[in-house]
Design an enzyme around this catalytic site. Structure first.
Site, PDB file in Angstrom:
ATOM      1  N   ASP A 101      -4.063 -11.349 -16.648  1.00  0.00           N
ATOM      2  CA  ASP A 101      -5.323 -10.232 -17.160  1.00  0.00           C
ATOM      3  C   ASP A 101      -6.236 -10.374 -17.998  1.00  0.00           C
ATOM      4  O   ASP A 101      -6.877  -9.523 -18.268  1.00  0.00           O
ATOM      5  CB  ASP A 101      -4.131  -9.167 -17.315  1.00  0.00           C
ATOM      6  CG  ASP A 101      -3.034  -9.419 -18.535  1.00  0.00           C
ATOM      7  OD1 ASP A 101      -3.593 -10.072 -19.366  1.00  0.00           O
ATOM      8  OD2 ASP A 101      -1.902  -8.692 -18.424  1.00  0.00           O
ATOM      9  N   HIS A 116      -1.096 -19.482 -15.064  1.00  0.00           N
ATOM     10  CA  HIS A 116      -1.072 -18.926 -13.671  1.00  0.00           C
ATOM     11  C   HIS A 116      -2.390 -18.409 -13.366  1.00  0.00           C
ATOM     12  O   HIS A 116      -2.501 -17.330 -12.480  1.00  0.00           O
ATOM     13  CB  HIS A 116       0.157 -17.766 -13.404  1.00  0.00           C
ATOM     14  CG  HIS A 116       1.490 -18.331 -13.718  1.00  0.00           C
ATOM     15  ND1 HIS A 116       2.568 -17.435 -14.139  1.00  0.00           N
ATOM     16  CD2 HIS A 116       2.000 -19.620 -13.589  1.00  0.00           C
ATOM     17  CE1 HIS A 116       3.770 -18.340 -13.969  1.00  0.00           C
ATOM     18  NE2 HIS A 116       3.457 -19.539 -13.618  1.00  0.00           N
ATOM     19  N   GLY A 185       8.109 -10.859 -23.900  1.00  0.00           N
ATOM     20  CA  GLY A 185       7.994 -10.197 -22.541  1.00  0.00           C
ATOM     21  C   GLY A 185       8.088 -10.908 -21.218  1.00  0.00           C
ATOM     22  O   GLY A 185       7.240 -10.764 -20.259  1.00  0.00           O
ATOM     23  N   ASN A 211      11.821  -9.121 -26.595  1.00  0.00           N
ATOM     24  CA  ASN A 211      12.052  -8.567 -25.322  1.00  0.00           C
ATOM     25  C   ASN A 211      13.065  -7.138 -25.210  1.00  0.00           C
ATOM     26  O   ASN A 211      14.107  -7.510 -25.759  1.00  0.00           O
ATOM     27  CB  ASN A 211      12.637  -9.680 -24.226  1.00  0.00           C
ATOM     28  CG  ASN A 211      12.419  -9.074 -22.747  1.00  0.00           C
ATOM     29  OD1 ASN A 211      12.689  -8.034 -22.248  1.00  0.00           O
ATOM     30  ND2 ASN A 211      11.842 -10.080 -21.953  1.00  0.00           N
TER      31      ASN A 211
HETATM   32  C1  BJW Z   1       8.985  -6.198 -22.090  1.00  0.00           C
HETATM   33  C2  BJW Z   1       8.397  -4.820 -22.268  1.00  0.00           C
HETATM   34  C3  BJW Z   1       7.547  -4.677 -23.364  1.00  0.00           C
HETATM   35  C4  BJW Z   1       9.127  -5.001 -20.231  1.00  0.00           C
HETATM   36  N1  BJW Z   1       7.557  -5.771 -24.289  1.00  0.00           N
HETATM   37  N2  BJW Z   1       8.874  -7.063 -23.161  1.00  0.00           N
HETATM   38  C5  BJW Z   1      14.475 -21.941  -6.722  1.00  0.00           C
HETATM   39  C6  BJW Z   1      14.762 -22.545  -7.887  1.00  0.00           C
HETATM   40  C7  BJW Z   1      14.050 -23.078  -8.843  1.00  0.00           C
HETATM   41  C8  BJW Z   1      12.541 -22.574  -8.665  1.00  0.00           C
HETATM   42  C9  BJW Z   1      12.203 -22.268  -7.529  1.00  0.00           C
HETATM   43  C10 BJW Z   1      13.121 -22.310  -6.616  1.00  0.00           C
HETATM   44  N3  BJW Z   1      12.462 -21.618  -5.258  1.00  0.00           N
HETATM   45  C11 BJW Z   1      11.272 -21.596  -5.534  1.00  0.00           C
HETATM   46  C12 BJW Z   1      10.993 -22.221  -6.778  1.00  0.00           C
HETATM   47  C13 BJW Z   1       9.645 -22.352  -7.357  1.00  0.00           C
HETATM   48  C14 BJW Z   1       9.048 -20.838  -7.997  1.00  0.00           C
HETATM   49  C15 BJW Z   1       9.881 -20.310  -8.812  1.00  0.00           C
HETATM   50  O1  BJW Z   1      10.098 -20.648  -9.903  1.00  0.00           O
HETATM   51  N4  BJW Z   1      10.712 -19.212  -8.132  1.00  0.00           N
HETATM   52  C16 BJW Z   1      11.823 -18.386  -8.951  1.00  0.00           C
HETATM   53  C17 BJW Z   1      11.236 -17.116  -8.644  1.00  0.00           C
HETATM   54  C18 BJW Z   1      13.139 -18.835  -8.269  1.00  0.00           C
HETATM   55  N5  BJW Z   1       7.837 -21.286  -8.753  1.00  0.00           N
HETATM   56  C19 BJW Z   1       6.688 -21.640  -8.106  1.00  0.00           C
HETATM   57  O2  BJW Z   1       6.646 -21.677  -6.771  1.00  0.00           O
HETATM   58  C20 BJW Z   1       5.666 -22.218  -9.017  1.00  0.00           C
HETATM   59  N6  BJW Z   1       4.982 -23.461  -8.487  1.00  0.00           N
HETATM   60  C21 BJW Z   1       5.987 -24.342  -8.374  1.00  0.00           C
HETATM   61  O3  BJW Z   1       7.030 -24.692  -8.833  1.00  0.00           O
HETATM   62  O4  BJW Z   1       5.321 -25.607  -7.654  1.00  0.00           O
HETATM   63  C22 BJW Z   1       5.936 -26.659  -7.249  1.00  0.00           C
HETATM   64  C23 BJW Z   1       6.550 -26.415  -6.035  1.00  0.00           C
HETATM   65  C24 BJW Z   1       5.752 -26.624  -4.953  1.00  0.00           C
HETATM   66  C25 BJW Z   1       6.411 -26.328  -3.460  1.00  0.00           C
HETATM   67  C26 BJW Z   1       7.628 -25.799  -3.351  1.00  0.00           C
HETATM   68  C27 BJW Z   1       8.467 -25.570  -4.543  1.00  0.00           C
HETATM   69  C28 BJW Z   1       7.861 -25.921  -5.906  1.00  0.00           C
HETATM   70  C29 BJW Z   1       4.527 -21.117  -8.928  1.00  0.00           C
HETATM   71  C30 BJW Z   1       4.742 -19.847  -9.605  1.00  0.00           C
HETATM   72  C31 BJW Z   1       3.918 -18.834  -9.529  1.00  0.00           C
HETATM   73  C32 BJW Z   1       4.078 -17.520  -9.869  1.00  0.00           C
HETATM   74  N7  BJW Z   1       3.164 -16.568  -9.787  1.00  0.00           N
HETATM   75  C33 BJW Z   1       3.307 -15.430 -10.104  1.00  0.00           C
HETATM   76  C34 BJW Z   1       2.193 -14.340  -9.495  1.00  0.00           C
HETATM   77  C35 BJW Z   1       0.783 -14.929 -10.295  1.00  0.00           C
HETATM   78  C36 BJW Z   1      -0.418 -13.891  -9.677  1.00  0.00           C
HETATM   79  C37 BJW Z   1      -0.279 -12.553  -9.666  1.00  0.00           C
HETATM   80  O5  BJW Z   1      -0.279 -12.074 -10.759  1.00  0.00           O
HETATM   81  O6  BJW Z   1      -0.181 -11.785  -8.430  1.00  0.00           O
HETATM   82  O7  BJW Z   1       3.131 -15.179 -11.415  1.00  0.00           O
HETATM   83  S1  BJW Z   1       4.809 -14.615  -9.680  1.00  0.00           S
HETATM   84  C38 BJW Z   1       5.126 -13.635 -11.288  1.00  0.00           C
HETATM   85  O8  BJW Z   1       6.232 -13.999 -11.964  1.00  0.00           O
HETATM   86  C39 BJW Z   1       3.604 -13.822 -12.052  1.00  0.00           C
HETATM   87  C40 BJW Z   1       4.220 -14.170 -13.416  1.00  0.00           C
HETATM   88  O9  BJW Z   1       3.344 -14.786 -14.315  1.00  0.00           O
HETATM   89  C41 BJW Z   1       5.756 -14.706 -13.259  1.00  0.00           C
HETATM   90  C42 BJW Z   1       6.761 -14.524 -14.302  1.00  0.00           C
HETATM   91  O10 BJW Z   1       6.859 -13.221 -14.322  1.00  0.00           O
HETATM   92  P1  BJW Z   1       7.155 -12.481 -15.854  1.00  0.00           P
HETATM   93  O11 BJW Z   1       5.757 -12.800 -16.750  1.00  0.00           O
HETATM   94  O12 BJW Z   1       8.037 -13.466 -16.588  1.00  0.00           O
HETATM   95  O13 BJW Z   1       7.456 -11.059 -15.547  1.00  0.00           O
HETATM   96  P2  BJW Z   1       8.638 -10.377 -15.244  1.00  0.00           P
HETATM   97  O14 BJW Z   1       8.455  -9.067 -14.192  1.00  0.00           O
HETATM   98  O15 BJW Z   1       9.593 -11.435 -14.438  1.00  0.00           O
HETATM   99  O16 BJW Z   1       9.413 -10.075 -16.619  1.00  0.00           O
HETATM  100  C43 BJW Z   1       9.103  -8.986 -17.384  1.00  0.00           C
HETATM  101  C44 BJW Z   1       9.954  -9.252 -18.547  1.00  0.00           C
HETATM  102  O17 BJW Z   1       8.966  -8.413 -19.620  1.00  0.00           O
HETATM  103  C45 BJW Z   1      11.288  -8.586 -18.387  1.00  0.00           C
HETATM  104  O18 BJW Z   1      12.294  -9.468 -19.050  1.00  0.00           O
HETATM  105  C46 BJW Z   1      11.099  -7.195 -19.314  1.00  0.00           C
HETATM  106  O19 BJW Z   1      12.494  -7.123 -19.737  1.00  0.00           O
HETATM  107  C47 BJW Z   1       9.940  -7.430 -20.315  1.00  0.00           C
HETATM  108  N8  BJW Z   1       9.557  -6.394 -20.686  1.00  0.00           N
HETATM  109  N9  BJW Z   1       8.439  -4.289 -20.880  1.00  0.00           N
HETATM  110  C48 BJW Z   1       8.344  -6.604 -24.047  1.00  0.00           C
HETATM  111  N10 BJW Z   1       7.225  -3.292 -23.687  1.00  0.00           N
END
Ligand code: BJW
Ligand code: ZN
Length: 239
Positions: A101, A116, A185, A211
């Site tokens: 963002d 990302h 977060g 968090n």
């Molecule tokens: C507060 C609050 C307040 C609330 N104050 N806090 C199986 C096992 C392991 C790995 C994998 C698997 N299967 C697939 C994978 C790989 C996959 C992965 O990790 N998946 C998991 C979900 C299992 N990863 C990928 O695919 C990555 N690439 C990769 O690994 O390449 C190699 C590969 C190639 C081919 C095959 C396999 C691997 C790429 C990951 C890309 C993630 N993209 C996104 C979208 C971005 C674009 C968009 O915005 O549209 O990125 S997904 C989404 O999740 C976004 C975020 O950056 C990312 C992380 O989320 P985040 O920021 O942690 O948010 P939340 O919502 O999860 O958490 C919010 C937190 O805030 C919470 O804890 C709340 O409590 C807290 N909160 N209010 C402070 N006021």
């Protein structure tokens, strides 16, 4: 809070690692929070993969257009500002964010690694190398690449895609060398970004979590502050 403030005061090489919760108080929804998270209402396979985009470009494009609009109307919160204000007092401080963002930069943080990508940029789906910041925005469908005519796509990292190599390398190196990593977060469920706090801990750094909810990182943290970033960070980082 007192102990956590002590950790910050003593730290000399700080990495601040942030996720969607960082921007929650700016009114931008997170991904995985119950009820309010984007993945409660939308299908990540459809909206955050290249296959999803190829199967229905207008659908995915319009979802990103509406999020972009919400972000344009949002402002950095007190948490973003507290991190930016810490930078002059802790030279070398690096912000590593999973957020797309641009709010850390708008709050004044000078050194931000975007793991990302950025929703404020688009790039060519065919990979011809075109990346753009200002483009004719029709929220209904992606414009064609000015160079090769393929659709433009958001310059973000979708599931199954590699993270930008230089950004990931820099983040990993900083994690291994820092003496304090502040983890704000993020659910720390998405790899490889989620490895960073563990790399930091292995390298001897203290890990500090902000968090409202427990996360995977608490197990290696020296302290976890449970509450919203916009309230806790000014208290934690204030001079
Ligand atoms: C507060 C609050 C307040 C609330 N104050 N806090 C199986 C096992 C392991 C790995 C994998 C698997 N299967 C697939 C994978 C790989 C996959 C992965 O990790 N998946 C998991 C979900 C299992 N990863 C990928 O695919 C990555 N690439 C990769 O690994 O390449 C190699 C590969 C190639 C081919 C095959 C396999 C691997 C790429 C990951 C890309 C993630 N993209 C996104 C979208 C971005 C674009 C968009 O915005 O549209 O990125 S997904 C989404 O999740 C976004 C975020 O950056 C990312 C992380 O989320 P985040 O920021 O942690 O948010 P939340 O919502 O999860 O958490 C919010 C937190 O805030 C919470 O804890 C709340 O409590 C807290 N909160 N209010 C402070 N006021
Ligand atoms: Zn192109």
């Amino acid at each position: 809070m007192g102990r956590a403030r002590g950790l910050v005061a003593r730290a000399q090489r700080i990495v601040v690692f942030t996720g969607a919760g960082m921007s929650a108080e700016s009114g931008i929804p997170t991904f995985r929070d119950a009820l309010t998270g984007l993945w409660e209402r939308y299908d990540p396979e459809q909206l955050a993969t290249e296959a999803g985009f190829r199967s229905d470009p207008p659908l995915v494009w319009s979802w990103y257009a509406s999020r972009r609009q919400a972000i344009a109307g949002a402002a950095p919160n007190a948490g973003h500002r507290a991190i930016a204000a810490l930078e002059p007092r802790k030279p070398g401080l690096l912000v590593v964010t999973q957020n797309v963002d641009g709010l850390h930069q708008r709050a004044g943080s000078g050194d931000v690694v975007e793991l990302h990508g950025s929703i404020l940029r688009v790039r060519c789906l065919a990979g011809c190398g075109v990346v753009e910041r200002g483009w004719q925005d029709d929220p209904r469908s992606p414009p064609p690449c000015p160079s090769c005519g393929a659709p433009l796509r958001p310059d973000v990292v979708w599931f199954g895609e590699l993270l930008p190599e230089e950004a990931l390398r820099r983040a990993q190196r900083a994690a291994m060398r820092c003496d304090l990593m502040l983890v704000v977060g993020t659910s720390a469920l998405v790899y490889p970004a989620a490895e960073l706090p563990f790399l930091a801990a292995r390298g001897g750094a203290q890990v500090l979590v902000v968090n409202p909810e427990p996360t995977e990182v608490d197990g290696i943290a020296s302290a976890s502050l449970h509450g919203p970033a916009g309230r806790l960070l000014p208290e934690l980082l204030g001079g």
